[in-house]
Write a protein that holds these residues in place. Sequence first.
Motif, PDB file in Angstrom:
ATOM      1  N   GLU A  12      -8.269  13.200  -5.952  1.00 19.20           N
ATOM      2  CA  GLU A  12      -8.087  11.751  -5.999  1.00 19.20           C
ATOM      3  C   GLU A  12      -6.604  11.374  -6.065  1.00 19.20           C
ATOM      4  OE1 GLU A  12     -10.545   9.762  -8.897  1.00 19.20           O
ATOM      5  OE2 GLU A  12     -12.300  10.936  -8.298  1.00 19.20           O
ATOM      6  N   ARG A  13      -5.825  12.097  -6.850  1.00 18.80           N
ATOM      7  CA  ARG A  13      -4.385  11.797  -6.954  1.00 18.80           C
ATOM      8  C   ARG A  13      -3.686  11.990  -5.615  1.00 18.80           C
ATOM      9  NH1 ARG A  13      -4.736  13.969 -12.131  1.00 18.80           N
ATOM     10  NH2 ARG A  13      -4.112  16.030 -11.427  1.00 18.80           N
ATOM     11  N   PHE A  14      -4.002  13.087  -4.935  1.00 19.56           N
ATOM     12  CA  PHE A  14      -3.382  13.351  -3.634  1.00 19.56           C
ATOM     13  C   PHE A  14      -3.754  12.249  -2.638  1.00 19.56           C
ATOM     14  CE2 PHE A  14      -3.675  15.524   0.589  1.00 19.56           C
ATOM     15  CZ  PHE A  14      -2.311  15.560   0.820  1.00 19.56           C
ATOM     16  N   ALA A  15      -5.017  11.869  -2.604  1.00 18.01           N
ATOM     17  CA  ALA A  15      -5.456  10.806  -1.698  1.00 18.01           C
ATOM     18  C   ALA A  15      -4.752   9.492  -2.022  1.00 18.01           C
ATOM     19  CB  ALA A  15      -6.970  10.646  -1.774  1.00 18.01           C
ATOM     20  N   ALA A  16      -4.568   9.200  -3.306  1.00 18.11           N
ATOM     21  CA  ALA A  16      -3.867   7.975  -3.708  1.00 18.11           C
ATOM     22  C   ALA A  16      -2.422   7.991  -3.219  1.00 18.11           C
ATOM     23  CB  ALA A  16      -3.925   7.809  -5.226  1.00 18.11           C
ATOM     24  N   GLU A  17      -1.773   9.159  -3.257  1.00 17.94           N
ATOM     25  CA  GLU A  17      -0.402   9.281  -2.733  1.00 17.94           C
ATOM     26  C   GLU A  17      -0.370   8.948  -1.247  1.00 17.94           C
ATOM     27  OE1 GLU A  17       1.271  13.153  -3.435  1.00 17.94           O
ATOM     28  OE2 GLU A  17       0.624  13.146  -5.530  1.00 17.94           O
ATOM     29  N   LEU A  18      -1.321   9.474  -0.495  1.00 19.05           N
ATOM     30  CA  LEU A  18      -1.380   9.183   0.937  1.00 19.05           C
ATOM     31  C   LEU A  18      -1.595   7.691   1.169  1.00 19.05           C
ATOM     32  CD1 LEU A  18      -3.566  12.110   2.324  1.00 19.05           C
ATOM     33  CD2 LEU A  18      -1.094  11.830   2.541  1.00 19.05           C
ATOM     34  N   ALA A  19      -2.517   7.106   0.425  1.00 17.33           N
ATOM     35  CA  ALA A  19      -2.841   5.691   0.605  1.00 17.33           C
ATOM     36  C   ALA A  19      -1.635   4.796   0.328  1.00 17.33           C
ATOM     37  CB  ALA A  19      -4.005   5.301  -0.297  1.00 17.33           C
ATOM     38  N   ALA A  20      -0.815   5.177  -0.625  1.00 15.22           N
ATOM     39  CA  ALA A  20       0.351   4.362  -0.969  1.00 15.22           C
ATOM     40  C   ALA A  20       1.338   4.267   0.198  1.00 15.22           C
ATOM     41  CB  ALA A  20       1.046   4.942  -2.207  1.00 15.22           C
ATOM     42  N   ALA A  21       1.291   5.237   1.118  1.00 17.01           N
ATOM     43  CA  ALA A  21       2.237   5.272   2.227  1.00 17.01           C
ATOM     44  C   ALA A  21       1.610   4.948   3.579  1.00 17.01           C
ATOM     45  CB  ALA A  21       2.877   6.667   2.287  1.00 17.01           C
ATOM     46  N   VAL A  22       0.301   4.720   3.634  1.00 16.59           N
ATOM     47  CA  VAL A  22      -0.382   4.538   4.921  1.00 16.59           C
ATOM     48  C   VAL A  22      -0.100   3.157   5.505  1.00 16.59           C
ATOM     49  CG1 VAL A  22      -2.579   3.664   4.037  1.00 16.59           C
ATOM     50  CG2 VAL A  22      -2.554   5.023   6.111  1.00 16.59           C
ATOM     51  N   PRO A  23       0.191   3.091   6.811  1.00 19.94           N
ATOM     52  CA  PRO A  23       0.386   1.787   7.443  1.00 19.94           C
ATOM     53  C   PRO A  23      -0.932   1.184   7.920  1.00 19.94           C
ATOM     54  CG  PRO A  23       0.988   3.528   8.983  1.00 19.94           C
ATOM     55  CD  PRO A  23       0.603   4.201   7.688  1.00 19.94           C
ATOM     56  N   PRO A  24      -0.958  -0.133   8.150  1.00 14.72           N
ATOM     57  CA  PRO A  24      -2.163  -0.778   8.675  1.00 14.72           C
ATOM     58  C   PRO A  24      -2.549  -0.171  10.027  1.00 14.72           C
ATOM     59  CG  PRO A  24      -0.487  -2.407   8.113  1.00 14.72           C
ATOM     60  CD  PRO A  24       0.150  -1.070   7.974  1.00 14.72           C
ATOM     61  N   GLY A  25      -3.851  -0.176  10.302  1.00 17.27           N
ATOM     62  CA  GLY A  25      -4.332   0.316  11.579  1.00 17.27           C
ATOM     63  C   GLY A  25      -4.556   1.817  11.641  1.00 17.27           C
ATOM     64  N   GLY A  44     -10.036   8.183  -4.511  1.00 20.24           N
ATOM     65  CA  GLY A  44      -8.597   8.202  -4.764  1.00 20.24           C
ATOM     66  C   GLY A  44      -7.825   7.382  -3.751  1.00 20.24           C
ATOM     67  N   PHE A  45      -8.243   7.460  -2.495  1.00 20.31           N
ATOM     68  CA  PHE A  45      -7.575   6.697  -1.444  1.00 20.31           C
ATOM     69  C   PHE A  45      -7.699   5.204  -1.712  1.00 20.31           C
ATOM     70  CE2 PHE A  45      -6.675   5.058   2.724  1.00 20.31           C
ATOM     71  CZ  PHE A  45      -5.699   5.922   3.201  1.00 20.31           C
ATOM     72  N   ALA A  46      -8.900   4.766  -2.059  1.00 16.80           N
ATOM     73  CA  ALA A  46      -9.110   3.349  -2.382  1.00 16.80           C
ATOM     74  C   ALA A  46      -8.236   2.926  -3.564  1.00 16.80           C
ATOM     75  CB  ALA A  46     -10.582   3.099  -2.678  1.00 16.80           C
ATOM     76  N   ARG A  47      -8.200   3.760  -4.591  1.00 17.96           N
ATOM     77  CA  ARG A  47      -7.372   3.445  -5.763  1.00 17.96           C
ATOM     78  C   ARG A  47      -5.900   3.331  -5.362  1.00 17.96           C
ATOM     79  NH1 ARG A  47      -8.213   7.688  -8.920  1.00 17.96           N
ATOM     80  NH2 ARG A  47      -6.148   8.538  -8.639  1.00 17.96           N
ATOM     81  N   GLY A  48      -5.454   4.213  -4.459  1.00 17.39           N
ATOM     82  CA  GLY A  48      -4.070   4.169  -3.992  1.00 17.39           C
ATOM     83  C   GLY A  48      -3.739   2.911  -3.204  1.00 17.39           C
ATOM     84  N   LEU A  49      -4.766   2.294  -2.624  1.00 14.87           N
ATOM     85  CA  LEU A  49      -4.569   1.012  -1.933  1.00 14.87           C
ATOM     86  C   LEU A  49      -4.633  -0.166  -2.906  1.00 14.87           C
ATOM     87  CD1 LEU A  49      -6.736   1.457   1.300  1.00 14.87           C
ATOM     88  CD2 LEU A  49      -4.236   1.388   1.156  1.00 14.87           C
ATOM     89  N   ARG A  70      -3.963  -3.464  -1.145  1.00 14.01           N
ATOM     90  CA  ARG A  70      -2.825  -3.698  -0.243  1.00 14.01           C
ATOM     91  C   ARG A  70      -3.292  -3.884   1.197  1.00 14.01           C
ATOM     92  NH1 ARG A  70       0.450  -0.344   2.884  1.00 14.01           N
ATOM     93  NH2 ARG A  70      -0.582   1.565   2.182  1.00 14.01           N
ATOM     94  N   LEU A  71      -4.330  -3.132   1.580  1.00 13.90           N
ATOM     95  CA  LEU A  71      -4.947  -3.227   2.900  1.00 13.90           C
ATOM     96  C   LEU A  71      -6.462  -3.164   2.724  1.00 13.90           C
ATOM     97  CD1 LEU A  71      -2.774  -0.539   4.751  1.00 13.90           C
ATOM     98  CD2 LEU A  71      -2.587  -3.017   5.026  1.00 13.90           C
ATOM     99  N   PRO A  72      -7.221  -3.776   3.632  1.00 11.05           N
ATOM    100  CA  PRO A  72      -8.671  -3.570   3.587  1.00 11.05           C
ATOM    101  C   PRO A  72      -8.987  -2.112   3.920  1.00 11.05           C
ATOM    102  CG  PRO A  72      -8.090  -5.359   5.113  1.00 11.05           C
ATOM    103  CD  PRO A  72      -6.825  -4.705   4.686  1.00 11.05           C
ATOM    104  N   LEU A  73     -10.078  -1.613   3.357  1.00 10.44           N
ATOM    105  CA  LEU A  73     -10.519  -0.241   3.622  1.00 10.44           C
ATOM    106  C   LEU A  73     -11.932  -0.288   4.165  1.00 10.44           C
ATOM    107  CD1 LEU A  73     -10.245   2.876   3.391  1.00 10.44           C
ATOM    108  CD2 LEU A  73     -11.107   2.653   1.045  1.00 10.44           C
ATOM    109  N   TRP A  74     -12.146   0.365   5.296  1.00 13.79           N
ATOM    110  CA  TRP A  74     -13.473   0.522   5.873  1.00 13.79           C
ATOM    111  C   TRP A  74     -13.832   1.990   5.769  1.00 13.79           C
ATOM    112  CZ3 TRP A  74      -9.895  -2.543   8.715  1.00 13.79           C
ATOM    113  CH2 TRP A  74     -10.135  -3.916   8.576  1.00 13.79           C
TER     114      TRP A  74
END
Length: 148
Positions: A12-25, A44-49, A70-74
Amino acid sequence: MTRESRSEEETERFAAELAAAVPPGTVIALEGDLGAGKTAFARGFARGLGITEPVTSPTFTILQSYEGGRLPLWHFDLYRLEDESEMDEIGYEDCFYGEGVSLVEWASRMPDCLPENAVHVEISRVPERGDDVRELRVSGFPAKEGEV
């Protein structure tokens, strides 16, 4: 990029790190056997967003949407789909080519639907290093160098 995880929390922590840097689209093709940790990654990704609502696997609903970050998640789960027409029925293109992030479990079931620039995340068990050890391999992540 490859990371080793020894727990759901590390995944979850690793996924959150990725999400914090992911661009839209961004579309993320998420692969791994049953029980590998795909849902932990999604949480974790959702939490990172910045999404605070509970995240569950959309195995039966096929698609869950989350807003408020920060961004919508599908969040897609393609395990139960039989053919690409079912992807059209759920309107995947609006998600894949929108301003949010699409996280697609079992993406290899519908490879022709994925954009060429999809990020690939593969989660594998590594039993020889311990029951809870996972290897997370990420390719094609669009973040700037040094962000993740």
